[in-house]
Design a protein around this motif. Structure first.
Motif, PDB file in Angstrom:
ATOM      1  N   GLU A   1       0.843  -1.198   0.000  1.00  0.00           N
ATOM      2  CA  GLU A   1       0.000   0.000   0.000  1.00  0.00           C
ATOM      3  C   GLU A   1       0.880   1.251   0.000  1.00  0.00           C
ATOM      4  OE1 GLU A   1      -2.826   0.142   3.133  1.00  0.00           O
ATOM      5  OE2 GLU A   1      -3.704  -1.815   2.704  1.00  0.00           O
ATOM      6  N   PHE A   2       0.356   2.303  -0.587  1.00  0.00           N
ATOM      7  CA  PHE A   2       1.070   3.587  -0.594  1.00  0.00           C
ATOM      8  C   PHE A   2       0.059   4.685  -0.301  1.00  0.00           C
ATOM      9  CE2 PHE A   2       2.746   7.409  -2.668  1.00  0.00           C
ATOM     10  CZ  PHE A   2       4.010   7.465  -2.086  1.00  0.00           C
ATOM     11  N   GLY A   3       0.245   5.332   0.825  1.00  0.00           N
ATOM     12  CA  GLY A   3      -0.699   6.370   1.224  1.00  0.00           C
ATOM     13  C   GLY A   3      -2.093   5.832   1.459  1.00  0.00           C
ATOM     14  N   GLY A   4      -2.166   4.591   1.940  1.00  0.00           N
ATOM     15  CA  GLY A   4      -3.462   3.979   2.208  1.00  0.00           C
ATOM     16  C   GLY A   4      -4.134   3.395   0.972  1.00  0.00           C
ATOM     17  N   ILE A   5      -3.475   3.509  -0.182  1.00  0.00           N
ATOM     18  CA  ILE A   5      -4.028   2.983  -1.435  1.00  0.00           C
ATOM     19  C   ILE A   5      -3.304   1.696  -1.808  1.00  0.00           C
ATOM     20  CG2 ILE A   5      -4.416   3.432  -3.888  1.00  0.00           C
ATOM     21  CD1 ILE A   5      -4.373   6.418  -3.219  1.00  0.00           C
ATOM     22  N   LYS A   6      -4.048   0.645  -2.105  1.00  0.00           N
ATOM     23  CA  LYS A   6      -3.455  -0.629  -2.487  1.00  0.00           C
ATOM     24  C   LYS A   6      -2.879  -0.519  -3.904  1.00  0.00           C
ATOM     25  CE  LYS A   6      -6.517  -3.463   0.402  1.00  0.00           C
ATOM     26  NZ  LYS A   6      -5.465  -3.834   1.356  1.00  0.00           N
ATOM     27  N   ILE A   7      -1.596  -0.809  -4.044  1.00  0.00           N
ATOM     28  CA  ILE A   7      -0.937  -0.718  -5.348  1.00  0.00           C
ATOM     29  C   ILE A   7      -0.353  -2.062  -5.779  1.00  0.00           C
ATOM     30  CG2 ILE A   7      -0.408   1.727  -5.070  1.00  0.00           C
ATOM     31  CD1 ILE A   7       2.447   0.901  -4.281  1.00  0.00           C
ATOM     32  N   GLY A   8      -0.779  -3.129  -5.100  1.00  0.00           N
ATOM     33  CA  GLY A   8      -0.243  -4.453  -5.370  1.00  0.00           C
ATOM     34  C   GLY A   8      -0.345  -4.867  -6.831  1.00  0.00           C
ATOM     35  N   LEU A   9      -1.494  -4.607  -7.457  1.00  0.00           N
ATOM     36  CA  LEU A   9      -1.707  -5.004  -8.850  1.00  0.00           C
ATOM     37  C   LEU A   9      -0.663  -4.364  -9.759  1.00  0.00           C
ATOM     38  CD1 LEU A   9      -3.344  -6.310 -11.131  1.00  0.00           C
ATOM     39  CD2 LEU A   9      -4.773  -4.249 -11.154  1.00  0.00           C
ATOM     40  N   TYR A  10      -0.412  -3.083  -9.570  1.00  0.00           N
ATOM     41  CA  TYR A  10       0.519  -2.360 -10.422  1.00  0.00           C
ATOM     42  C   TYR A  10       1.962  -2.806 -10.185  1.00  0.00           C
ATOM     43  CZ  TYR A  10      -3.718   0.396 -10.636  1.00  0.00           C
ATOM     44  OH  TYR A  10      -5.025   0.767 -10.779  1.00  0.00           O
ATOM     45  N   VAL A  11       2.269  -3.158  -8.948  1.00  0.00           N
ATOM     46  CA  VAL A  11       3.605  -3.653  -8.628  1.00  0.00           C
ATOM     47  C   VAL A  11       3.816  -5.024  -9.270  1.00  0.00           C
ATOM     48  CG1 VAL A  11       5.156  -4.384  -6.779  1.00  0.00           C
ATOM     49  CG2 VAL A  11       3.710  -2.371  -6.462  1.00  0.00           C
ATOM     50  N   VAL A  12       2.802  -5.880  -9.201  1.00  0.00           N
ATOM     51  CA  VAL A  12       2.882  -7.203  -9.817  1.00  0.00           C
ATOM     52  C   VAL A  12       3.107  -7.073 -11.322  1.00  0.00           C
ATOM     53  CG1 VAL A  12       1.563  -9.274 -10.438  1.00  0.00           C
ATOM     54  CG2 VAL A  12       1.511  -8.414  -8.086  1.00  0.00           C
ATOM     55  N   LEU A  13       2.352  -6.196 -11.961  1.00  0.00           N
ATOM     56  CA  LEU A  13       2.478  -5.996 -13.405  1.00  0.00           C
ATOM     57  C   LEU A  13       3.863  -5.465 -13.769  1.00  0.00           C
ATOM     58  CD1 LEU A  13      -1.012  -4.450 -14.267  1.00  0.00           C
ATOM     59  CD2 LEU A  13      -0.251  -6.814 -14.570  1.00  0.00           C
ATOM     60  N   PHE A  14       4.389  -4.565 -12.945  1.00  0.00           N
ATOM     61  CA  PHE A  14       5.725  -4.032 -13.221  1.00  0.00           C
ATOM     62  C   PHE A  14       6.782  -5.123 -13.086  1.00  0.00           C
ATOM     63  CE2 PHE A  14       9.754  -2.347 -11.590  1.00  0.00           C
ATOM     64  CZ  PHE A  14      10.121  -1.559 -12.680  1.00  0.00           C
ATOM     65  N   ILE A  15       6.659  -5.956 -12.060  1.00  0.00           N
ATOM     66  CA  ILE A  15       7.638  -7.023 -11.846  1.00  0.00           C
ATOM     67  C   ILE A  15       7.628  -7.996 -13.012  1.00  0.00           C
ATOM     68  CG2 ILE A  15       8.150  -9.060 -10.430  1.00  0.00           C
ATOM     69  CD1 ILE A  15       7.368  -7.451  -7.985  1.00  0.00           C
ATOM     70  N   VAL A  16       6.439  -8.332 -13.510  1.00  0.00           N
ATOM     71  CA  VAL A  16       6.336  -9.231 -14.661  1.00  0.00           C
ATOM     72  C   VAL A  16       7.053  -8.627 -15.865  1.00  0.00           C
ATOM     73  CG1 VAL A  16       4.748 -10.260 -16.332  1.00  0.00           C
ATOM     74  CG2 VAL A  16       4.206 -10.324 -13.893  1.00  0.00           C
ATOM     75  N   PHE A  17       6.864  -7.314 -16.074  1.00  0.00           N
ATOM     76  CA  PHE A  17       7.556  -6.637 -17.165  1.00  0.00           C
ATOM     77  C   PHE A  17       9.065  -6.634 -16.935  1.00  0.00           C
ATOM     78  CE2 PHE A  17       9.669  -2.709 -18.467  1.00  0.00           C
ATOM     79  CZ  PHE A  17       9.525  -2.792 -19.844  1.00  0.00           C
TER      80      PHE A  17
END
Length: 223
Positions: free
Chosen positions: A19-35
């Motif tokens: 989470e960043f600033g109370g916002i879940k960003i897991g999906l975007y982190v997963v997508l970046f790691i795959v890239f």
């Protein structure tokens, strides 16, 4: 942040629930790691297979913002998004390899780049040819350098694109669907919550996926 432990960086669950600033960003982190695993040469140390398997377990959390209201469609949507990022990452790696030529084989090792992995991927590519683009998806380290080697070898663009799409779809859908439905099976049929055994799952997946690479390396050392 005060409770941060650097060891969390090796735990795929950390990225999924980030989470960043109370916002879940897991999906975007997963997508970046795959890239990054295939689009950036520094991505070979990032969690791949275990990350996707756990993404299947946490699929409801990851796609909550884009939920369709249907469990199967949600898992399919997540798999499709991951597959797309895998295709883009591989394409970038292929482009980089084609532009760099044999430069990488002359490049000195550093923290983010290990020439031995490039040679191992080249051997793998020489052995399996075009199909290596598909097989490499399921092998840590090799999948980082396989598209680059394909570019260096000037593999036909259309052929690469076909195997790139095929490999990305098979990898993302098989890992994410396996994680999701095995989690449901264990929870509903056996009353076992796999979320309580994440560490064992990660260790097991890493052991299974890295064994072929280690075996090949050790066999080469003994010959």
């Amino acid at each position: 942040m005060n409770n941060f432990d650097w060891k969390q960086l090796f735990n795929p669950e950390f990225y999924i629930l980030l989470e960043f600033g109370g916002i879940k960003i897991g999906l975007y982190v997963v997508l970046f790691i795959v890239f990054a695993e295939t689009g950036l040469l520094a991505g070979f140390f990032l969690p791949g297979d275990s990350l996707l398997f756990l993404s299947g377990i946490y699929s409801e959390t990851l796609v909550k913002e884009f939920s369709t209201g249907n469990d199967f469609l949600n898992v399919t949507l997540l798999s499709a998004m991951v597959s797309l990022m895998g295709i883009i990452g591989n394409s970038f790696g292929y482009w980089f390899g084609k532009k760099s030529g044999n430069y990488l084989f002359k490049k000195q090792d550093n923290f983010f780049f290990k020439k031995k992995y490039l040679y191992q991927s080249k051997d793998f590519f020489d052995k399996y040819g075009s199909k290596a683009v598909v097989f490499a998806r399921f092998l840590p380290i090799v999948r980082t350098f396989a598209p680059v080697v394909a570019g260096i070898a000037e593999m036909d663009k259309k052929r690469f694109f076909f195997y790139n799409v095929l490999g990305s779809v098979l990898w993302s859908f098989s890992m994410i669907f396996s994680g999701h439905y095995l989690y449901e099976f264990f929870l509903k049929s056996l009353g076992i919550d796999l979320k309580h055994y994440i560490e064992y799952i990660v260790i097991g997946i890493i052991a299974i996926t890295t064994f072929p690479v280690l075996y090949k390396f050790l066999k080469k050392r003994t010959n």
